[in-house]
Design an enzyme around this catalytic site. Structure first.
Site, PDB file in Angstrom:
ATOM      1  N   ALA A 128       0.925  -1.370   0.428  1.00  0.00           N
ATOM      2  CA  ALA A 128      -0.492   0.005   0.132  1.00  0.00           C
ATOM      3  C   ALA A 128       1.129   1.336  -0.147  1.00  0.00           C
ATOM      4  O   ALA A 128       0.560   2.307  -0.640  1.00  0.00           O
ATOM      5  CB  ALA A 128      -1.245   0.392   1.313  1.00  0.00           C
ATOM      6  N   LYS A 178       5.450   2.832  -4.015  1.00  0.00           N
ATOM      7  CA  LYS A 178       6.082   3.598  -4.778  1.00  0.00           C
ATOM      8  C   LYS A 178       4.434   3.149  -5.960  1.00  0.00           C
ATOM      9  O   LYS A 178       3.565   5.127  -5.928  1.00  0.00           O
ATOM     10  CB  LYS A 178       7.458   3.862  -5.483  1.00  0.00           C
ATOM     11  CG  LYS A 178       8.146   3.916  -5.314  1.00  0.00           C
ATOM     12  CD  LYS A 178       9.144   4.003  -6.163  1.00  0.00           C
ATOM     13  CE  LYS A 178      10.381   2.817  -6.442  1.00  0.00           C
ATOM     14  NZ  LYS A 178      10.558   2.260  -6.069  1.00  0.00           N
ATOM     15  N   HIS A 219      15.115   1.310 -15.941  1.00  0.00           N
ATOM     16  CA  HIS A 219      13.997   1.059 -15.180  1.00  0.00           C
ATOM     17  C   HIS A 219      14.781   1.897 -13.720  1.00  0.00           C
ATOM     18  O   HIS A 219      16.112   2.378 -14.399  1.00  0.00           O
ATOM     19  CB  HIS A 219      13.440  -0.083 -14.111  1.00  0.00           C
ATOM     20  CG  HIS A 219      12.624  -0.117 -14.731  1.00  0.00           C
ATOM     21  ND1 HIS A 219      12.422  -1.698 -16.357  1.00  0.00           N
ATOM     22  CD2 HIS A 219      10.896  -0.076 -14.880  1.00  0.00           C
ATOM     23  CE1 HIS A 219      11.611  -1.154 -16.357  1.00  0.00           C
ATOM     24  NE2 HIS A 219      10.287  -1.589 -15.844  1.00  0.00           N
ATOM     25  N   LYS A 263      14.131  -1.193  -8.303  1.00  0.00           N
ATOM     26  CA  LYS A 263      13.682  -2.689  -9.332  1.00  0.00           C
ATOM     27  C   LYS A 263      13.880  -3.906  -8.623  1.00  0.00           C
ATOM     28  O   LYS A 263      15.421  -3.699  -8.958  1.00  0.00           O
ATOM     29  CB  LYS A 263      13.424  -2.411 -10.689  1.00  0.00           C
ATOM     30  CG  LYS A 263      12.718  -2.996 -11.425  1.00  0.00           C
ATOM     31  CD  LYS A 263      12.267  -2.876 -12.765  1.00  0.00           C
ATOM     32  CE  LYS A 263      11.378  -3.627 -13.321  1.00  0.00           C
ATOM     33  NZ  LYS A 263      10.287  -4.259 -12.406  1.00  0.00           N
TER      34      LYS A 263
END
Ligand SMILES: NC(=O)C1=CN([C@@H]2O[C@H](COP(=O)(O)OP(=O)(O)OC[C@H]3O[C@@H](n4cnc5c(N)ncnc54)[C@H](OP(=O)(O)O)[C@@H]3O)[C@@H](O)[C@H]2O)C=CC1
Ligand SMILES: O=C(O)C1=N[C@H](C(=O)O)C[C@H](O)C1
Length: 274
Positions: free
Chosen positions: A14, A17, A163, A167
């Site tokens: 939640a 990002k 990315h 990540k």
């Protein structure tokens, strides 16, 4: 409390990002209600998720008990779990949601093909809708469709995905899905012209079973970007998509929450529900 006409949604991951953007998007959708927010940080347990993400009070506490949150969500009506967590935990979370009758919308990447097959079987048996969507942005769907068209005419293709450096998985779920879509052309790509030697292992990237090379770049300053390069003698055809804000994913997330309610099995890819 949601009214009968709204879709109750739990967000797993939640205050990540993506999770925090999804929570704001849900709050602004009249037909969707946030009923649960899952995170792991013990210091945040019980705190209002809206305040935790610096938005506004939403009267939904952060919880770390996924199963209890799923049960509570189902008591509000047919519920959805949006998963934007981590490759290490997503398989178990999605199985739990299906077991409790909660429809998963899975944005988390890093699931193996075997795990996806297993979840499809499980969802099918339970007659529970599930959407696995490696990329929620419309621009990526359009890029992938253009790539499928180009794959009919080009025999050489490589993917570069770029990315942010927080990540967890490589290659990106989008790149894996793109390679799978290119493979639908049922041809052999990238037949080598010479015997290649890698003086630095990995220099040519990873190679999918279909022979498509994927190169993963991780740098601060990036969000999510992908290039698909097609080559043939005398020409290069490049498709590129850039994400400059995670807002780009939100229409796709909301659409999937609505679409998954009508499904009774697992579907992979935003393109299948547009
Ligand atoms: N499909 C799409 O369009 C998109 C997909 N993604 C994917 O979504 C996922 C989340 O991305 P992003 O929000 O950037 O990541 P973040 O790291 O910012 O957030 C992930 C959240 O998941 C929680 N989490 C981490 N590990 C675990 C675990 N093992 N078990 C349970 N929860 C965990 C973390 O909670 P805590 O802080 O409590 O540890 C964190 O809040 C990634 O897989 C990413 O590839 C991202 C963007 C778009
Ligand atoms: O981790 C990310 O950020 C993203 N992950 C997804 C992926 O792995 O393809 C989607 C998008 O690229 C952003």
């Amino acid at each position: 409390m949601p009214t009968q006409s709204t879709i109750p949604v739990v967000v797993n991951g939640a205050y990540g990002k993506m999770g925090r953007e999804v929570i704001k998007a849900i709050d602004q959708a009249p037909d969707i209600t946030l009923v649960g927010a899952i995170g792991r940080n013990p210091e945040l347990m019980g705190q209002d998720i809206g305040e935790v993400i610096g938005y506004k009070p939403l009267e939904v506490p952060v919880m770390n008990d996924l199963e209890a949150t799923l049960v509570a969500a189902q008591s509000e009506g047919l519920a959805v779990m949006v998963d934007l967590s981590h490759p290490d935990s997503v398989y178990e979370s999605v199985r739990a949601a299906i077991a409790y009758g909660v429809r998963p919308v899975v944005g988390t990447t890093g699931l193996s093909n075997a795990q996806i097959r297993d979840l499809a079987e499980f969802a099918d048996k339970a007659s529970i809708g599930c959407l696995i969507v490696p990329n929620f942005s419309i621009g990526v769907v359009l890029m992938q469709q253009a790539a499928q068209q180009a794959a009919q005419y080009f025999d050489h293709v490589e993917i570069i995905e770029l990315h942010h450096n927080q990540k967890a998985d490589a290659p990106s779920g989008t790149a894996v899905q793109t390679a799978q879509m290119l493979a639908e052309a049922q041809k052999t790509f990238n037949t080598p012209l010479v015997k290649e030697t890698e003086t630095i292992p990995g220099a040519r990237g990873g190679t999918t079973p279909e022979g498509i090379n994927i190169h993963s770049v991780r740098l601060p300053g990036l969000i999510a970007h992908q290039e698909i390069l097609f080559g043939s003698p005398g020409q290069l055809y490049t498709l590129r998509h850039d994400t400059s804000d995670r807002a780009s994913f939100m229409p796709g997330v909301l659409l999937c929450i609505r679409r998954v309610m009508a499904l009774k099995s697992l579907i992979y890819g935003l393109d299948k529900v547009l």
